[in-house]
Design a protein around this motif. Structure first.
Motif, mmCIF file in Angstrom:
data_model
loop_
_atom_site.group_PDB
_atom_site.id
_atom_site.type_symbol
_atom_site.label_atom_id
_atom_site.label_comp_id
_atom_site.label_asym_id
_atom_site.label_seq_id
_atom_site.Cartn_x
_atom_site.Cartn_y
_atom_site.Cartn_z
ATOM 1 N N HIS A 1 1.472 -1.089 -0.348
ATOM 2 C CA HIS A 1 -0.344 -0.046 -0.003
ATOM 3 C C HIS A 1 0.926 1.268 0.499
ATOM 4 O O HIS A 1 0.513 2.002 -0.539
ATOM 5 N N ALA A 2 2.102 1.565 0.696
ATOM 6 C CA ALA A 2 2.808 2.346 0.655
ATOM 7 C C ALA A 2 3.544 2.818 -0.664
ATOM 8 O O ALA A 2 3.715 3.897 -0.608
ATOM 9 N N TYR A 3 3.818 1.475 -0.979
ATOM 10 C CA TYR A 3 4.473 1.534 -2.792
ATOM 11 C C TYR A 3 3.702 2.644 -3.528
ATOM 12 O O TYR A 3 4.079 3.353 -4.338
ATOM 13 N N THR A 4 2.527 1.830 -3.213
ATOM 14 C CA THR A 4 1.778 1.862 -4.613
ATOM 15 C C THR A 4 1.203 4.101 -4.129
ATOM 16 O O THR A 4 0.684 5.114 -5.249
ATOM 17 N N LEU A 5 1.349 4.280 -2.555
ATOM 18 C CA LEU A 5 1.698 5.971 -2.452
ATOM 19 C C LEU A 5 2.769 6.349 -3.040
ATOM 20 O O LEU A 5 2.441 7.809 -3.673
ATOM 21 N N ARG A 6 3.920 5.940 -2.612
ATOM 22 C CA ARG A 6 5.060 6.476 -3.624
ATOM 23 C C ARG A 6 5.127 6.478 -4.953
ATOM 24 O O ARG A 6 5.440 7.684 -5.167
ATOM 25 N N ASN A 7 4.444 5.642 -5.804
ATOM 26 C CA ASN A 7 4.844 5.668 -7.275
ATOM 27 C C ASN A 7 3.091 6.000 -7.738
ATOM 28 O O ASN A 7 3.820 5.860 -8.893
ATOM 29 N N GLY A 8 2.487 6.737 -7.085
ATOM 30 C CA GLY A 8 1.002 7.428 -7.391
ATOM 31 C C GLY A 8 0.644 6.279 -8.739
ATOM 32 O O GLY A 8 -0.366 6.927 -9.491
ATOM 33 N N VAL A 9 -0.124 5.348 -8.116
ATOM 34 C CA VAL A 9 -0.424 4.084 -8.582
ATOM 35 C C VAL A 9 -1.977 3.803 -7.575
ATOM 36 O O VAL A 9 -2.407 3.301 -7.573
ATOM 37 N N ASP A 10 -2.307 4.714 -6.540
ATOM 38 C CA ASP A 10 -2.653 4.300 -5.298
ATOM 39 C C ASP A 10 -4.226 4.501 -6.129
ATOM 40 O O ASP A 10 -5.366 4.477 -5.475
ATOM 41 N N SER A 11 -4.951 5.204 -6.665
ATOM 42 C CA SER A 11 -5.045 6.446 -7.545
ATOM 43 C C SER A 11 -6.282 5.638 -8.474
ATOM 44 O O SER A 11 -7.161 5.710 -9.455
ATOM 45 N N ASN A 12 -5.543 4.177 -8.989
ATOM 46 C CA ASN A 12 -5.882 3.247 -9.770
ATOM 47 C C ASN A 12 -7.448 2.276 -8.959
ATOM 48 O O ASN A 12 -7.332 1.723 -8.046
ATOM 49 N N ILE A 13 -8.535 2.291 -9.553
ATOM 50 C CA ILE A 13 -9.629 2.055 -9.301
ATOM 51 C C ILE A 13 -9.601 0.129 -8.890
ATOM 52 O O ILE A 13 -10.136 0.123 -7.461
ATOM 53 N N ALA A 14 -8.714 -0.340 -10.028
ATOM 54 C CA ALA A 14 -8.897 -1.751 -9.525
ATOM 55 C C ALA A 14 -7.626 -2.184 -8.286
ATOM 56 O O ALA A 14 -7.375 -2.885 -7.702
ATOM 57 N N VAL A 15 -6.536 -0.956 -8.063
ATOM 58 C CA VAL A 15 -5.583 -1.754 -6.997
ATOM 59 C C VAL A 15 -6.559 -1.248 -5.675
ATOM 60 O O VAL A 15 -6.026 -2.096 -4.677
ATOM 61 N N GLN A 16 -7.077 0.383 -6.196
ATOM 62 C CA GLN A 16 -7.844 0.897 -5.023
ATOM 63 C C GLN A 16 -9.190 -0.573 -4.305
ATOM 64 O O GLN A 16 -8.823 -0.846 -3.284
ATOM 65 N N ASN A 17 -9.519 -1.275 -4.503
ATOM 66 C CA ASN A 17 -10.451 -2.329 -5.105
ATOM 67 C C ASN A 17 -9.715 -3.572 -4.348
ATOM 68 O O ASN A 17 -9.748 -3.486 -3.231
ATOM 69 N N ALA A 18 -8.185 -4.034 -5.217
ATOM 70 C CA ALA A 18 -7.764 -4.769 -4.444
ATOM 71 C C ALA A 18 -6.736 -4.633 -3.155
ATOM 72 O O ALA A 18 -6.450 -5.307 -2.129
ATOM 73 N N GLN A 19 -7.007 -3.401 -2.783
ATOM 74 C CA GLN A 19 -6.304 -3.226 -1.073
ATOM 75 C C GLN A 19 -7.855 -3.110 -0.012
ATOM 76 O O GLN A 19 -7.201 -3.339 0.995
ATOM 77 N N ILE A 20 -8.640 -2.487 -0.636
ATOM 78 C CA ILE A 20 -9.918 -2.952 0.089
ATOM 79 C C ILE A 20 -9.965 -4.199 0.540
ATOM 80 O O ILE A 20 -10.666 -4.734 1.675
#
Length: 666
Positions: free
Chosen positions: A322-341
């Motif tokens: 999750h921290a990696y997605t925030l650092r690399n700007g992929v945290d706003s991708n809807i598929a990534v957010q769904n996988a995080q949830i």
């Protein structure tokens, strides 16, 4: 004689003048054509038009083709057809480069009628047998009328190349006919088609994966090896995916390790393959290795690896990703957010999941479904139902999976009337929906209504339905109905040892030892092997696994001493008396269910002696927790003043202050 010579010279001069005029026009057009080509590469349509308009009454096909290609490349498909019409009105004859592009534009714009008209032009202009034109026609007809229509054009063509063969195979794959795609590929080889390239091999490997034919896939692999295309990036990635689709993780790993060049697609495919096949640790290891190799994971990579962290013992890894997605700007991708949830919900961190859901700018059906199911998983069914109501009010698309989620929420919250209401909205209920309704009625103690529902929908002979009914019998101690249900389950699943074991434990609870003995002998005679129960807990990045009556742990003596002390406190302070249960057990414990030896109790005890006071304990069990251990865990949470989160195959149990989140309905 002089006249003839004069006329000849006159004609020659005229021809020279015409040629000179054409050369001058060409020289004038050449820089303009270069400008058109340059502006087309930059994608500036308005600039391209302006340059093009400077060519007076242009009959230069190259310029028109460039203009058409510019609009086609920019997705302006309707404009391509408009330009083509203008081209014809100006008397410019299309060539073999014009027609395929215009056919492609008509296909992409959905103008099949226009495409048919252009087909007529190709025949009138004599391009009906040109390979490029035929291929464009095949794709247009194939996409609109199906592979059969494309096949007719293909069979009529006198000249076939690798592109047309591959296109034909690809159209069969689109129609979910992978066997015909493979057959087409072999026909291509048999007829000696030239230049069997990486695209052709990739297409047929996709068909092998769809068909899950490992044998055919290995044949194509050998062909790729002989043609020295095995290590082409496209072919290597296709081989990798084919082996994964066929379930051969071993072959996939061999391909991956031998690849000369690995891109983000290769890494994502292999780590996703491990995660899907239960190789969570290897998937996480590959994700870290991918980073160290300088390959930057994208949203697909992150979405693929997060399910490996959707376990209570891997939440730390999930937070790292999750921290990696925030650092690399992929945290706003809807598929990534769904996988995080999903990861946070399944690793026991429902609050973290809720925060991500609330912050999401855009939510799809999957987002809502994960949250509703997640609330059910954590004993918060009412929140799930409220979320579903909000989803309906916002007119979000609701599919069968959403109805599964909301019925699960109704089950958890025992909201019978709401469940009945939602069930009526389902147009074509599946067995999963029926089972959840039976479970809802059974858990609420409405056994007569549950039996009527089963009879009305004729679903008695489904094991899922019987297990759903059994859950209600277990909660309300309806031993009479439970006996009939278990007997039916032994008919439906004669080789499932757990059914016989369940029946045995139920008779044991009623002290019918002769029947128990016969059932135990039957299990042994049939050589059936019940699942062994085990529980694991992570302490300081190390996972500790416990079985029933386990004494193999280095700290076993201290673990059992702690448990005995807790049992003494429960009996003295809480008046605890062990209860008989007919749940799944894997040892001879019929005469008395002694929770002190159960795997979850050993894990809890180890967690208490290995962590600081006040630390939340998180443990996972592979089988359903029994009544005694459930009651014990509640009391221990009160005695030690800690929260204990126990995950079994069906739900999370949050034990805190002597209460469980499931409210003793599980």
């Amino acid at each position: 004689m002089a006249v003839v010579v004069f006329q000849s010279l006159s004609i020659q001069c005229c021809l020279q003048t015409q040629q000179q005029h054409k050369t001058e026009i060409h020289q004038q057009r050449r820089p303009l054509n270069l400008q058109i080509s340059s502006s087309s590469k930059s994608g500036e349509l308005s600039t391209t038009h302006k340059v093009f308009d400077e060519i007076p009454h242009s009959v230069d096909t190259f310029a028109w083709n460039t203009l058409i290609q510019t609009h086609l490349g920019n997705g302006a498909h309707d404009h391509v057809i408009s330009i083509y019409r203008t081209m014809l009105l100006r008397g410019v004859h299309p060539d073999k480069h014009t027609l395929p592009r215009v056919l492609t534009a008509s296909r992409l714009s959905g103008s099949f009628f226009c495409g048919k008209q252009i087909h007529g032009h190709t025949l009138k202009l004599g391009f009906g047998s040109d390979q490029y034109v035929v291929t464009a026609l095949m794709e247009m007809y194939g996409r609109h009328d199906g592979a059969a229509a494309a096949r007719r054009l293909f069979d009529q063509s006198s000249r076939k190349n690798s592109v047309s063969w591959t296109l034909m195979a690809g159209l069969y794959i689109i129609e979910d006919k992978p066997n015909l795609a493979i057959e087409t590929f072999h026909q291509m080889l048999k007829l000696g088609a030239e230049n069997v390239d990486a695209v052709a091999l990739s297409t047929v490997l996709s068909a092998c994966g769809r068909l899950k034919s490992l044998q055919e896939g290995k044949k194509v692999h050998e062909i790729a090896r002989k043609r020295e295309l095995e290590f082409d990036v496209l072919v290597s990635n296709s081989l990798l995916k084919m082996y994964l689709d066929c379930g051969s993780i071993k072959d996939a790993r061999l391909v991956f390790d031998r690849m000369h060049s690995k891109d983000v697609i290769s890494w994502t495919a292999i780590l996703s393959g491990y995660v899907k096949n239960g190789g969570f640790n290897e998937g996480l290891k590959l994700f870290r290795l991918m980073n160290s190799e300088g390959i930057k994971p994208d949203s697909f990579s992150v979405s693929s690896v997060l399910p490996a962290c959707a376990r209570i013992s891997a939440r730390k890894h999930g937070r790292e990703i999750h921290a990696y997605t925030l650092r690399n700007g992929v945290d706003s991708n809807i598929a990534v957010q769904n996988a995080q949830i999903d990861m946070y919900m399944k690793s026991g961190c429902s609050e973290s999941a809720s925060k991500i859901f609330v912050r999401m700018r855009e939510k799809d059906t999957i987002s809502w479904t994960i949250m509703i199911l997640g609330y059910s998983l954590h004993g918060q069914g009412r929140l799930g139902v409220e979320l579903f109501q909000k989803m309906m009010n916002m007119r979000v698309r609701i599919d069968d999976t959403v109805y599964v989620a909301v019925l699960c929420a109704c089950n958890t919250a025992r909201m019978v009337e709401e469940g009945k209401s939602y069930f009526k909205f389902i147009r074509a209920p599946k067995i999963e929906h029926y089972s959840l309704m039976v479970s809802l009625l059974g858990r609420a103690g409405h056994f007569d209504e549950a039996r009527s529902f089963i009879d009305e929908h004729q679903i008695e002979w489904h094991k899922e339905v019987q297990r759903a009914l059994l859950a209600g019998c277990r909660i309300h101690r309806n031993t009479k109905m439970a006996k009939r249900v278990i007997e039916r389950l032994t008919e439906l699943e004669p080789l499932n040892a757990e059914n016989y074991l369940l029946l045995s434990n139920m008779y044991a609870a009623n002290a019918k030892w002769d029947v128990v003995k016969n059932l135990r002998e039957l299990i042994r005679d049939m050589d059936l092997r019940p699942k062994k129960a085990y529980t694991w807990i992570e302490i300081r990045n190390k996972v500790h696994v416990f079985g029933v009556g386990d004494v193999s742990h280095p700290r076993s003596e201290r673990i059992y001493y702690e448990l005995q002390s807790l049992m003494k406190k429960m009996k003295e302070g809480e008046g605890y008396i062990p209860d008989r249960d007919f749940g799944f057990h894997d040892v001879d414990e019929e005469r008395e269910c002694i929770p002190i030896g159960h795997s979850e109790m050993l894990a809890i005890s180890f967690g208490l002696i290995s962590t600081q006071v006040g630390t939340t304990l998180r443990i996972t069990k592979n089988l359903r927790v029994c009544h005694n251990c459930h009651s014990s865990a509640k009391m221990i949470s009160k005695i030690v003043g800690r929260e204990i989160i126990l995950k079994d195959p069906d739900r999370f149990h949050h034990f805190k202050d002597g209460i469980c989140s499931c409210e003793d309905f599980w």
